[in-house]
Design a protein around this motif. Sequence first.
Motif, mmCIF file in Angstrom:
data_model
loop_
_atom_site.group_PDB
_atom_site.id
_atom_site.type_symbol
_atom_site.label_atom_id
_atom_site.label_comp_id
_atom_site.label_asym_id
_atom_site.label_seq_id
_atom_site.Cartn_x
_atom_site.Cartn_y
_atom_site.Cartn_z
ATOM 1 N N PRO A 13 4.937 -7.463 1.004
ATOM 2 C CA PRO A 13 3.564 -6.965 1.112
ATOM 3 C C PRO A 13 3.476 -5.827 2.129
ATOM 4 O O PRO A 13 4.195 -5.808 3.123
ATOM 5 N N VAL A 14 2.607 -4.897 1.856
ATOM 6 C CA VAL A 14 2.388 -3.763 2.738
ATOM 7 C C VAL A 14 0.971 -3.862 3.277
ATOM 8 O O VAL A 14 0.025 -4.053 2.516
ATOM 9 N N LEU A 15 0.805 -3.753 4.584
ATOM 10 C CA LEU A 15 -0.519 -3.759 5.185
ATOM 11 C C LEU A 15 -1.265 -2.519 4.729
ATOM 12 O O LEU A 15 -0.821 -1.405 4.965
ATOM 13 N N THR A 16 -2.361 -2.703 4.011
ATOM 14 C CA THR A 16 -3.042 -1.548 3.452
ATOM 15 C C THR A 16 -4.373 -1.251 4.111
ATOM 16 O O THR A 16 -4.896 -0.170 3.945
ATOM 17 N N SER A 17 -4.947 -2.185 4.799
ATOM 18 C CA SER A 17 -6.210 -1.918 5.454
ATOM 19 C C SER A 17 -5.937 -1.712 6.929
ATOM 20 O O SER A 17 -5.774 -2.665 7.675
ATOM 21 N N TRP A 18 -5.847 -0.473 7.338
ATOM 22 C CA TRP A 18 -5.489 -0.168 8.713
ATOM 23 C C TRP A 18 -6.709 -0.018 9.597
ATOM 24 O O TRP A 18 -6.599 0.235 10.759
ATOM 25 N N HIS A 19 -7.901 -0.203 9.041
ATOM 26 C CA HIS A 19 -9.130 -0.096 9.802
ATOM 27 C C HIS A 19 -9.467 -1.459 10.383
ATOM 28 O O HIS A 19 -9.440 -2.450 9.674
ATOM 29 N N PRO A 20 -9.813 -1.542 11.658
ATOM 30 C CA PRO A 20 -10.175 -2.842 12.216
ATOM 31 C C PRO A 20 -11.464 -3.347 11.580
ATOM 32 O O PRO A 20 -12.357 -2.579 11.268
ATOM 33 N N THR A 21 -11.534 -4.645 11.379
ATOM 34 C CA THR A 21 -12.746 -5.253 10.841
ATOM 35 C C THR A 21 -13.750 -5.391 11.976
ATOM 36 O O THR A 21 -13.423 -5.883 13.042
ATOM 37 N N ASP A 22 -14.948 -4.955 11.725
ATOM 38 C CA ASP A 22 -16.016 -5.025 12.723
ATOM 39 C C ASP A 22 -16.626 -6.426 12.681
ATOM 40 O O ASP A 22 -17.255 -6.795 11.686
ATOM 41 N N PRO A 23 -16.446 -7.239 13.734
ATOM 42 C CA PRO A 23 -16.997 -8.592 13.709
ATOM 43 C C PRO A 23 -18.507 -8.597 13.524
ATOM 44 O O PRO A 23 -19.054 -9.512 12.934
ATOM 45 N N PRO A 32 -21.566 -8.032 0.547
ATOM 46 C CA PRO A 32 -20.876 -9.222 0.089
ATOM 47 C C PRO A 32 -19.688 -9.548 0.992
ATOM 48 O O PRO A 32 -19.058 -8.657 1.533
ATOM 49 N N ALA A 33 -19.402 -10.824 1.139
ATOM 50 C CA ALA A 33 -18.234 -11.256 1.905
ATOM 51 C C ALA A 33 -17.034 -11.171 0.984
ATOM 52 O O ALA A 33 -16.866 -11.987 0.093
ATOM 53 N N VAL A 34 -16.221 -10.148 1.205
ATOM 54 C CA VAL A 34 -15.125 -9.884 0.286
ATOM 55 C C VAL A 34 -13.892 -9.426 1.043
ATOM 56 O O VAL A 34 -14.004 -8.681 2.009
ATOM 57 N N THR A 59 -11.943 -5.288 -11.801
ATOM 58 C CA THR A 59 -12.031 -5.996 -10.519
ATOM 59 C C THR A 59 -13.237 -5.509 -9.721
ATOM 60 O O THR A 59 -14.002 -6.310 -9.177
ATOM 61 N N LEU A 60 -13.424 -4.192 -9.654
ATOM 62 C CA LEU A 60 -14.545 -3.634 -8.896
ATOM 63 C C LEU A 60 -15.888 -3.971 -9.542
ATOM 64 O O LEU A 60 -16.875 -4.182 -8.836
ATOM 65 N N ILE A 61 -15.935 -4.042 -10.872
ATOM 66 C CA ILE A 61 -17.159 -4.473 -11.561
ATOM 67 C C ILE A 61 -17.487 -5.908 -11.162
ATOM 68 O O ILE A 61 -18.632 -6.231 -10.837
ATOM 69 N N ALA A 62 -16.476 -6.774 -11.165
ATOM 70 C CA ALA A 62 -16.688 -8.185 -10.804
ATOM 71 C C ALA A 62 -17.182 -8.323 -9.365
ATOM 72 O O ALA A 62 -17.921 -9.260 -9.053
ATOM 73 N N TYR A 93 6.889 2.197 -10.112
ATOM 74 C CA TYR A 93 6.140 2.610 -8.926
ATOM 75 C C TYR A 93 5.222 1.451 -8.557
ATOM 76 O O TYR A 93 5.001 0.545 -9.358
ATOM 77 N N ARG A 94 4.727 1.452 -7.336
ATOM 78 C CA ARG A 94 3.909 0.344 -6.864
ATOM 79 C C ARG A 94 2.525 0.847 -6.466
ATOM 80 O O ARG A 94 2.392 1.917 -5.869
ATOM 81 N N VAL A 95 1.515 0.030 -6.780
ATOM 82 C CA VAL A 95 0.132 0.345 -6.432
ATOM 83 C C VAL A 95 -0.467 -0.852 -5.698
ATOM 84 O O VAL A 95 -0.354 -1.986 -6.160
ATOM 85 N N ASN A 96 -1.075 -0.591 -4.550
ATOM 86 C CA ASN A 96 -1.800 -1.611 -3.795
ATOM 87 C C ASN A 96 -3.282 -1.272 -3.817
ATOM 88 O O ASN A 96 -3.642 -0.108 -3.653
ATOM 89 N N LEU A 97 -4.113 -2.281 -3.989
ATOM 90 C CA LEU A 97 -5.561 -2.136 -3.887
ATOM 91 C C LEU A 97 -6.045 -3.149 -2.870
ATOM 92 O O LEU A 97 -5.736 -4.341 -2.982
ATOM 93 N N THR A 98 -6.760 -2.681 -1.871
ATOM 94 C CA THR A 98 -7.373 -3.566 -0.887
ATOM 95 C C THR A 98 -8.863 -3.234 -0.837
ATOM 96 O O THR A 98 -9.232 -2.072 -0.696
ATOM 97 N N VAL A 99 -9.681 -4.256 -0.990
ATOM 98 C CA VAL A 99 -11.134 -4.099 -0.936
ATOM 99 C C VAL A 99 -11.655 -5.038 0.135
ATOM 100 O O VAL A 99 -11.278 -6.214 0.171
#
Length: 191
Positions: A13-23, A32-34, A59-62, A93-99
């Motif tokens: 796995p590759v860390l894809t969300s490099w932005h800190p989550t704002d508590p 939405p909690a996602v 996925t994004l529609i759901a 090739y590889r694709v990662n999606l992080t939402v």
Amino acid sequence: MSAEKPDAWTDLPVLTSWHPTDPAAASHTALPAVRLHLTLTLRREPASVGQCRRLFDTTLIALNVGADCRDDIALILTEACTNAVVHAAGETYRVNLTVDRRRCVIEVFDHGTALHDTHLNWTAEDCEPLERLGTSGRGMLLIHALSDAVEWFHVQPHGLGVRMSKQLVWDADRRNPAPANPPRSVANAPR
């Protein structure tokens, strides 16, 4: 929190969300909690681009992401995947999606010979006039124009990675849709 760029092509796995989550954002009820992460390894063939785009759009529609935002993400994804299919080497090739609550991060990794360093940080100003590019390089400009942030980087020992992020716009009309057929209780079910 920081993300490290991959040092080698692996199936880890590759860390894809490099932005800190704002508590503080966690208590905001309008969003939405996602937290979703998908990783696909695809064959480097044109049909895989459409398959990936349809899966991510579904996925994004759901998740109730707005249509205009999904369209931008679909174009970003299509251009990045097409670059991997057309310009890279290797069979896959590889694709990662992080939402998460606020953004979508897409990463595409390939086994190509990578871009020349001067092309890694292209902007629209670097390509004026647009006609100078012909059809080559326009995908990179579209990715820059539609993404909030873009980063191209070399993947060791060879290859290219691109990380693109887009602020999400949620579909307010579908945020909490009522079920089409509400479930009936067993006690009230016909016999």
